[in-house]
Design a protein around this motif. Structure first.
Motif, PDB file in Angstrom:
ATOM      1  N   GLU A 192       0.837  -1.212   0.000  1.00 29.27           N
ATOM      2  CA  GLU A 192       0.000   0.000   0.000  1.00 29.27           C
ATOM      3  C   GLU A 192       0.867   1.255   0.000  1.00 29.27           C
ATOM      4  O   GLU A 192       0.640   2.191  -0.765  1.00 29.27           O
ATOM      5  CB  GLU A 192      -0.899  -0.003   1.242  1.00 29.27           C
ATOM      6  CG  GLU A 192      -2.029  -1.017   1.192  1.00 29.27           C
ATOM      7  CD  GLU A 192      -3.362  -0.370   0.864  1.00 29.27           C
ATOM      8  OE1 GLU A 192      -3.391   0.831   0.555  1.00 29.27           O
ATOM      9  OE2 GLU A 192      -4.373  -1.082   0.919  1.00 29.27           O
ATOM     10  N   ASP A 231       2.984   1.846  -3.248  1.00 26.31           N
ATOM     11  CA  ASP A 231       2.172   2.455  -4.302  1.00 26.31           C
ATOM     12  C   ASP A 231       1.935   3.939  -4.035  1.00 26.31           C
ATOM     13  O   ASP A 231       1.959   4.759  -4.955  1.00 26.31           O
ATOM     14  CB  ASP A 231       0.824   1.733  -4.400  1.00 26.31           C
ATOM     15  CG  ASP A 231       0.943   0.367  -5.046  1.00 26.31           C
ATOM     16  OD1 ASP A 231       2.053   0.034  -5.495  1.00 26.31           O
ATOM     17  OD2 ASP A 231      -0.059  -0.369  -5.097  1.00 26.31           O
ATOM     18  N   TYR A 233       4.394   7.748  -6.179  1.00 25.22           N
ATOM     19  CA  TYR A 233       3.950   9.023  -6.745  1.00 25.22           C
ATOM     20  C   TYR A 233       4.895  10.154  -6.351  1.00 25.22           C
ATOM     21  O   TYR A 233       5.322  10.957  -7.189  1.00 25.22           O
ATOM     22  CB  TYR A 233       2.532   9.339  -6.270  1.00 25.22           C
ATOM     23  CG  TYR A 233       2.008  10.668  -6.778  1.00 25.22           C
ATOM     24  CD1 TYR A 233       1.203  10.724  -7.914  1.00 25.22           C
ATOM     25  CD2 TYR A 233       2.312  11.865  -6.130  1.00 25.22           C
ATOM     26  CE1 TYR A 233       0.724  11.938  -8.387  1.00 25.22           C
ATOM     27  CE2 TYR A 233       1.847  13.080  -6.598  1.00 25.22           C
ATOM     28  CZ  TYR A 233       1.058  13.110  -7.716  1.00 25.22           C
ATOM     29  OH  TYR A 233       0.593  14.323  -8.184  1.00 25.22           O
ATOM     30  N   CYS A 244      -4.501  -1.284  -5.597  1.00 19.80           N
ATOM     31  CA  CYS A 244      -4.078  -1.917  -6.841  1.00 19.80           C
ATOM     32  C   CYS A 244      -4.731  -1.235  -8.041  1.00 19.80           C
ATOM     33  O   CYS A 244      -4.066  -0.933  -9.042  1.00 19.80           O
ATOM     34  CB  CYS A 244      -4.441  -3.401  -6.824  1.00 19.80           C
ATOM     35  SG  CYS A 244      -4.023  -4.291  -8.324  1.00 19.80           S
ATOM     36  N   SER A 251      -3.189   2.266  -8.732  1.00 22.57           N
ATOM     37  CA  SER A 251      -1.863   2.200  -9.353  1.00 22.57           C
ATOM     38  C   SER A 251      -1.948   1.866 -10.833  1.00 22.57           C
ATOM     39  O   SER A 251      -1.238   2.438 -11.660  1.00 22.57           O
ATOM     40  CB  SER A 251      -0.990   1.165  -8.644  1.00 22.57           C
ATOM     41  OG  SER A 251      -0.634   1.621  -7.360  1.00 22.57           O
ATOM     42  N   GLN A 292      -6.565   6.193  -4.205  1.00 26.56           N
ATOM     43  CA  GLN A 292      -5.473   5.688  -3.376  1.00 26.56           C
ATOM     44  C   GLN A 292      -5.507   6.293  -1.976  1.00 26.56           C
ATOM     45  O   GLN A 292      -5.214   5.617  -0.988  1.00 26.56           O
ATOM     46  CB  GLN A 292      -4.135   5.977  -4.044  1.00 26.56           C
ATOM     47  CG  GLN A 292      -3.865   5.145  -5.282  1.00 26.56           C
ATOM     48  CD  GLN A 292      -2.448   5.327  -5.803  1.00 26.56           C
ATOM     49  OE1 GLN A 292      -1.915   6.433  -5.807  1.00 26.56           O
ATOM     50  NE2 GLN A 292      -1.846   4.253  -6.250  1.00 26.56           N
ATOM     51  N   PHE A 325       4.601   2.012 -11.010  1.00 27.76           N
ATOM     52  CA  PHE A 325       3.167   1.861 -10.744  1.00 27.76           C
ATOM     53  C   PHE A 325       2.672   0.481 -11.182  1.00 27.76           C
ATOM     54  O   PHE A 325       1.799  -0.116 -10.534  1.00 27.76           O
ATOM     55  CB  PHE A 325       2.385   2.966 -11.457  1.00 27.76           C
ATOM     56  CG  PHE A 325       2.625   4.336 -10.879  1.00 27.76           C
ATOM     57  CD1 PHE A 325       2.000   4.736  -9.710  1.00 27.76           C
ATOM     58  CD2 PHE A 325       3.486   5.231 -11.505  1.00 27.76           C
ATOM     59  CE1 PHE A 325       2.222   5.995  -9.171  1.00 27.76           C
ATOM     60  CE2 PHE A 325       3.723   6.491 -10.980  1.00 27.76           C
ATOM     61  CZ  PHE A 325       3.089   6.873  -9.805  1.00 27.76           C
ATOM     62  N   GLY A 342       3.855  -1.984  -8.540  1.00 33.51           N
ATOM     63  CA  GLY A 342       3.036  -1.871  -7.332  1.00 33.51           C
ATOM     64  C   GLY A 342       1.711  -2.606  -7.468  1.00 33.51           C
ATOM     65  O   GLY A 342       1.246  -3.255  -6.524  1.00 33.51           O
ATOM     66  N   ALA A 343       1.099  -2.521  -8.636  1.00 36.61           N
ATOM     67  CA  ALA A 343      -0.174  -3.206  -8.860  1.00 36.61           C
ATOM     68  C   ALA A 343       0.000  -4.722  -8.797  1.00 36.61           C
ATOM     69  O   ALA A 343      -0.831  -5.437  -8.226  1.00 36.61           O
ATOM     70  CB  ALA A 343      -0.751  -2.793 -10.215  1.00 36.61           C
ATOM     71  N   ALA A 363       0.488  -5.873  -5.240  1.00 34.10           N
ATOM     72  CA  ALA A 363      -0.762  -5.822  -4.486  1.00 34.10           C
ATOM     73  C   ALA A 363      -1.534  -7.137  -4.596  1.00 34.10           C
ATOM     74  O   ALA A 363      -2.213  -7.548  -3.652  1.00 34.10           O
ATOM     75  CB  ALA A 363      -1.623  -4.663  -4.967  1.00 34.10           C
TER      76      ALA A 363
END
Length: 452
Positions: A51, A54, A58, A121, A124, A151, A218, A221-222, A225
């Motif tokens: 979490e 992600d 940014y 998820c 992202s 998010q 990104f 990160g997805a 997740a």
């Protein structure tokens, strides 16, 4: 994990009088129970890591994608715009804290944690696939904002529920130590985000990073997740059926009717804690580039080293709180934070050596560790189980949204008008508030302290 379930049932049946009047349960944990509890902490915190990875990606990729969504010539203005979107994500946290806190108290901690990681998820993936301003015009920053709001809603619910779950599953007498792993993984997510950016900087040139390379973190990160989702689905619920069915469970009315003082105490020290945390973590990379004059790569390397040391500090400071008490940890945090903020930030502005910059930042993060290592448990011990996730999540989310989420925006805004040093004093003042509020903490926790 029957032992954990029975422990949570005990927690659910406890009351303020019971927890403060009776001697602590001294029954030792079996090896199997210890193993199950440690695995539960690992499974819960793995989702926490994803979490926050992600969410932080940014902040660390903003330097590269800012021109794609905010085509201005002034780099400070571009960063100010991306910081504004970053802050907007924080504004969703109180809603997330309320929504997921209510869900966790009424339907269970596990349900809440699974839902939040799925939502992160999706956010992202949306950012990874977003067209740029050149392709769709003003829709690009609008969609970026929408993804960040999603998010922000997810993270707003993540903190309170994970803090509650890890506090309830941690072993008695070592709750500070085990609960500190929430920030180990929170910082680990931030550190992993920095590491991914540093690796990409070695593999791609700046033009490639600005063109498409920033999308890679990104996507990663997805995917991560999904792994976290599978781990969280193995968790055993810690909130008993009795607790979830209690009148007023997960109710804001119940929270403010019987636990208003606890809510505002937590809100008070969370405000200063969130502000100084984001000052010396997410904003610090930009500060080293924009104010200290370091290159992006040098700043990233410095922050990678500092965050790794900071992550390793958490269990040590958490274990310290088991010995000296949460209140003592918090008082040290407020007092030392007020004393060191201005000198550290002032010296960083003119620091010539990356090594010296790292030493100063690490010093500041050591002070912040008095708070972050016990952030979850010191809040969880303030609320009974039927409103614990809501109380922890909502109070944290409100303080974090107002003060943590605006940290970069306030700092960059003051810099843009030529008064950057005002920000140093703002942080110092909030540390003073954190110290004063920490004086109101009970010397012995009302809840969780004696639970199995």
């Amino acid at each position: 994990m029957t032992a954990i379930a029975s422990a949570s049932a005990t927690a659910g049946a406890s009351s303020p009088d019971a927890t403060s009047a009776h001697a602590p349960n001294t029954t030792p944990y079996t090896f199997e129970e210890k193993r199950k509890r440690i695995f539960a902490i690992f499974a819960a915190s793995s989702g926490n890591l994803v979490e926050w990875f992600d969410f932080y990606v940014y902040a660390f990729c903003a330097i590269y994608f800012a021109p794609s969504f905010f085509p201005k010539s002034d780099p400070t203005v571009q960063l100010l715009n991306t910081a504004g979107v970053f802050a907007a994500g924080f504004l969703m946290r109180p809603i997330g804290g309320w929504l997921f806190g209510r869900l966790a108290d009424r339907k269970g901690r596990k349900t809440s944690m699974v839902t939040s990681v799925v939502m992160m998820c999706v956010g992202s993936l949306v950012i990874a696939c977003l067209p740029t301003y050149a392709q769709i015009g003003a829709w690009a920053p609008a969609l970026l904002l929408a993804a960040r709001l999603l998010q922000g809603l997810s993270v707003g619910g993540e903190y309170g529920t994970t803090a509650t779950y890890m506090s309830e599953v941690a072993m008695r007498g070592q709750r500070g130590f085990f609960s500190s792993f929430q920030y180990v993984t929170l910082i680990g997510g931030q550190l992993l985000a920095v590491v991914v950016v540093v690796v990409l900087q070695q593999l791609l040139d700046e033009a490639e990073l600005k063109a498409w390379g920033w999308r890679i973190p990104f996507v990663l990160g997805a995917v991560a997740a999904i792994v976290a989702l599978m781990l969280r689905r193995t968790l055993t619920e810690t909130a008993s059926t009795q607790t979830r069915a209690a009148k007023g469970a997960g109710s804001v009315a119940e929270l403010f009717k019987h636990h208003k003082r606890a809510f505002f105490v937590v809100l008070g020290y969370t405000a200063g804690g969130s502000l100084i945390f984001y000052t010396f973590t997410t904003y610090m990379q930009k500060y080293l580039v924009n104010s200290a004059g370091m290159s992006i790569k040098t700043a990233s390397n410095v922050m990678t080293a500092c965050l790794f040391i900071y992550m390793c500090m958490q269990p040590l400071f958490g274990a310290l709180s088991d010995r000296i008490g949460r209140r003592s940890n918090m008082l040290l945090f407020g007092a030392l934070g007020a004393l060191m903020t201005v000198p550290v930030l002032s010296n960083l502005q003119s620091v010539g050596s990356p090594l010296m910059a790292g030493v100063l930042i690490t010093l500041a993060l050591a002070v912040v560790s008095f708070y972050t290592s016990i952030s979850g448990i010191v809040k969880a011990e303030m609320f009974p189980p039927e409103v614990r996730a809501l109380g922890v999540g909502l109070s944290y989310a409100v303080g974090n949204a107002i003060f943590g989420g605006s940290a970069e925006y306030v700092a960059l805004g003051l810099k843009s008008i030529g008064h950057e040093s005002y920000f140093y004093w703002y942080v110092t003042a909030m540390m003073g508030v954190a110290f004063l509020v920490s004086l109101l903490l009970p010397k012995q926790a009302s809840y969780l302290h004696h639970d199995k």
